[in-house]
Design a protein around this motif. Sequence first.
Motif, PDB file in Angstrom:
ATOM      1  N   TYR A  64      -6.189  20.762 -82.792  1.00 45.49           N
ATOM      2  CA  TYR A  64      -4.801  20.563 -82.385  1.00 45.49           C
ATOM      3  C   TYR A  64      -4.415  19.102 -82.597  1.00 45.49           C
ATOM      4  O   TYR A  64      -5.242  18.202 -82.484  1.00 45.49           O
ATOM      5  CB  TYR A  64      -4.593  20.939 -80.911  1.00 45.49           C
TER       6      TYR A  64
ATOM      7  N   ASP B 256      -0.801  23.386 -83.856  1.00 57.26           N
ATOM      8  CA  ASP B 256      -2.032  24.081 -84.214  1.00 57.26           C
ATOM      9  C   ASP B 256      -2.280  23.797 -85.692  1.00 57.26           C
ATOM     10  O   ASP B 256      -1.565  24.296 -86.567  1.00 57.26           O
ATOM     11  CB  ASP B 256      -1.874  25.584 -83.973  1.00 57.26           C
TER      12      ASP B 256
ATOM     13  N   LEU C  92       3.238  24.500 -81.470  1.00 58.38           N
ATOM     14  CA  LEU C  92       3.061  25.317 -80.272  1.00 58.38           C
ATOM     15  C   LEU C  92       4.013  24.903 -79.158  1.00 58.38           C
ATOM     16  O   LEU C  92       4.374  25.715 -78.309  1.00 58.38           O
ATOM     17  CB  LEU C  92       1.616  25.197 -79.763  1.00 58.38           C
ATOM     18  N   TRP C  93       4.383  23.643 -79.150  1.00 53.70           N
ATOM     19  CA  TRP C  93       5.221  23.125 -78.068  1.00 53.70           C
ATOM     20  C   TRP C  93       5.826  21.804 -78.501  1.00 53.70           C
ATOM     21  O   TRP C  93       5.239  21.045 -79.257  1.00 53.70           O
ATOM     22  CB  TRP C  93       4.371  22.923 -76.807  1.00 53.70           C
TER      23      TRP C  93
ATOM     24  N   ARG D  74      -0.732  23.830 -72.473  1.00 57.83           N
ATOM     25  CA  ARG D  74      -0.442  24.511 -73.744  1.00 57.83           C
ATOM     26  C   ARG D  74      -1.710  24.712 -74.573  1.00 57.83           C
ATOM     27  O   ARG D  74      -1.886  25.756 -75.204  1.00 57.83           O
ATOM     28  CB  ARG D  74       0.580  23.697 -74.545  1.00 57.83           C
ATOM     29  N   VAL D  75      -2.596  23.716 -74.590  1.00 56.17           N
ATOM     30  CA  VAL D  75      -3.843  23.864 -75.343  1.00 56.17           C
ATOM     31  C   VAL D  75      -4.683  24.988 -74.746  1.00 56.17           C
ATOM     32  O   VAL D  75      -5.254  25.826 -75.457  1.00 56.17           O
ATOM     33  CB  VAL D  75      -4.624  22.541 -75.362  1.00 56.17           C
TER      34      VAL D  75
ATOM     35  N   ASN E  26      -3.584  27.553 -73.018  1.00 58.48           N
ATOM     36  CA  ASN E  26      -2.941  28.835 -73.309  1.00 58.48           C
ATOM     37  C   ASN E  26      -3.229  29.296 -74.739  1.00 58.48           C
ATOM     38  O   ASN E  26      -3.447  30.489 -74.997  1.00 58.48           O
ATOM     39  CB  ASN E  26      -1.430  28.727 -73.096  1.00 58.48           C
ATOM     40  N   ALA E  27      -3.200  28.332 -75.677  1.00 58.42           N
ATOM     41  CA  ALA E  27      -3.497  28.678 -77.068  1.00 58.42           C
ATOM     42  C   ALA E  27      -4.937  29.170 -77.200  1.00 58.42           C
ATOM     43  O   ALA E  27      -5.214  30.144 -77.903  1.00 58.42           O
ATOM     44  CB  ALA E  27      -3.252  27.471 -77.969  1.00 58.42           C
TER      45      ALA E  27
ATOM     46  N   GLN F 109      -5.199  32.737 -75.867  1.00 56.77           N
ATOM     47  CA  GLN F 109      -4.695  33.745 -76.802  1.00 56.77           C
ATOM     48  C   GLN F 109      -5.739  34.079 -77.867  1.00 56.77           C
ATOM     49  O   GLN F 109      -5.900  35.234 -78.255  1.00 56.77           O
ATOM     50  CB  GLN F 109      -3.405  33.252 -77.446  1.00 56.77           C
ATOM     51  N   GLN F 110      -6.442  33.043 -78.334  1.00 50.96           N
ATOM     52  CA  GLN F 110      -7.497  33.295 -79.322  1.00 50.96           C
ATOM     53  C   GLN F 110      -8.642  34.089 -78.701  1.00 50.96           C
ATOM     54  O   GLN F 110      -9.179  35.021 -79.302  1.00 50.96           O
ATOM     55  CB  GLN F 110      -8.012  31.974 -79.884  1.00 50.96           C
TER      56      GLN F 110
END
Length: 506
Positions: A179, A200, A207-208, A237-238, A240-241, A244-245
């Motif tokens: 990131y 990303d 992402l934000w 945010r990191v 959350n990303a 999701q992965q």
Amino acid sequence: MTTATADQVFRFGGFTLDLAMGTLRGVNEPLFLRPKAFALLSHLARNMGRVVPKSELMDVVWPGVYVTEDSLTQSVREIRKVLGDDMVRTVSKRGYMLAAEAEAAPEISTQPIVAVVRFRNESGDPADEAMVDGFAEDLINGVARFGTVTVLARNSSFSFASFGRAEWPQIRARIGADYLVEGSLRRQGENVVVAVSLVDIGTASQLWGDRFQSHGAGLFAIEREIVEQIVSRLVTRVANAGLQQAARKPETSLAAYELLLRGFAMLRDPAQTDQRAAEALFEAAVAKDPNYGLAYTYLALARSLDGEFGRASDAVLENARDLADKGLALSPDQPTGHRVQSLIRLYMRDHEAAEQHMRIALQLNPYDADSIEQMGMLLTMRGRPLEALTWLARGIRIDPLHPHWYQFDRALALYMMGEFKQAADALELATRPAPWIRTRLAACYAQMGEMEKARRQISLIEEGDPFSPLDYALRGVPFENQADAEHLAEGVRLALGETEAIPGKA
């Protein structure tokens, strides 16, 4: 203080010192020190952040040999020439200190790697360059404090600037970042506008992004506030990303970090319907990596959560405390460990120890909204609701997408201040009206004289539920002072119809 893949490897300020191999490397090349200077640096690295007396250094580097302090001074000068003048600090009349924060070695497929590149100076004034670079450095230092992401040091990330998409693939290839944090700063007089984006790099997608601005006097204080907000939101945010992965992978293939993320997301779910599943994920993370301190910390939190309802037994809390202690032993500089230990000590009614752990957590990471909010809750329990509301408001400001319990804790502080309407409004936001939430809400309505609403909340607590509203008010909330428990119980008794309303209270 050291972080190493073994006790022989130290990473700090973009440098890697390997004692077993006898090597020192910069970002892209090997560096050379003569043997005595290397031995001196090795001892400073083993004591990173500690002031090492001159006599100790001379005994270690020149054992059994008489030398003057000039030999020590020359070796320090050689180290500074290679690492930079600021890396080894002279502490007058005491000794020397390696003035760097140890960097954790990134684990493959575990913690995401973040690079904060040099921000653009959009004011056009070269005099602002130092401030712009300092701002990005503050972000590097702030994000690194969370310990849940690996943040590349300035030496690596500042070799790139925020100039656009063309450089993103090159950044990943050269420094291995997952990131990228990039942005700009414009200063006009005492006004500052900061634009920040989280990218990303693998998908070249943003992402934000957000803009922050200050106006008027107190520029540097406002800058600190902007950094505080950006850091908290970046880490969220990191995470959350990464979640999701992880959600796209079967549980059996997940690394310990990804298991931790899944469990953590369950604990923050407003519905909180699967606490035991979260606990199982933390147990799996511990099994996958028995030296993962943060996994023990969150396992301790999951096992102690019934303490919020006053139901956790002494044995459960003691087990949680021991797990939290193990987490801290494995990761002593992890602020989350102290925050969780504080909560457990609060449930155990050890209020002084709870506050001590909270203050350590905030010293280690003053940017963590959860720690800031929890300090507010703790102060309410210690009978200081006015001070608590300041902390709670700050936590909500830093994390506007805060989890549900922020408002519940704020509501209790407001209740203790006699602000029953505001407290009820906060509790009405609950998406999971558990018995303890209904009990607090009933107490608010009763204190306001809205008896029909109060009795309805009590009636909605399911019959046959072992939960007792009055017992919860008197013994289930870890107040330090019995008078505070009685104040909450007063509202509950009114809602239960066990006493007449006090004149002037409605």
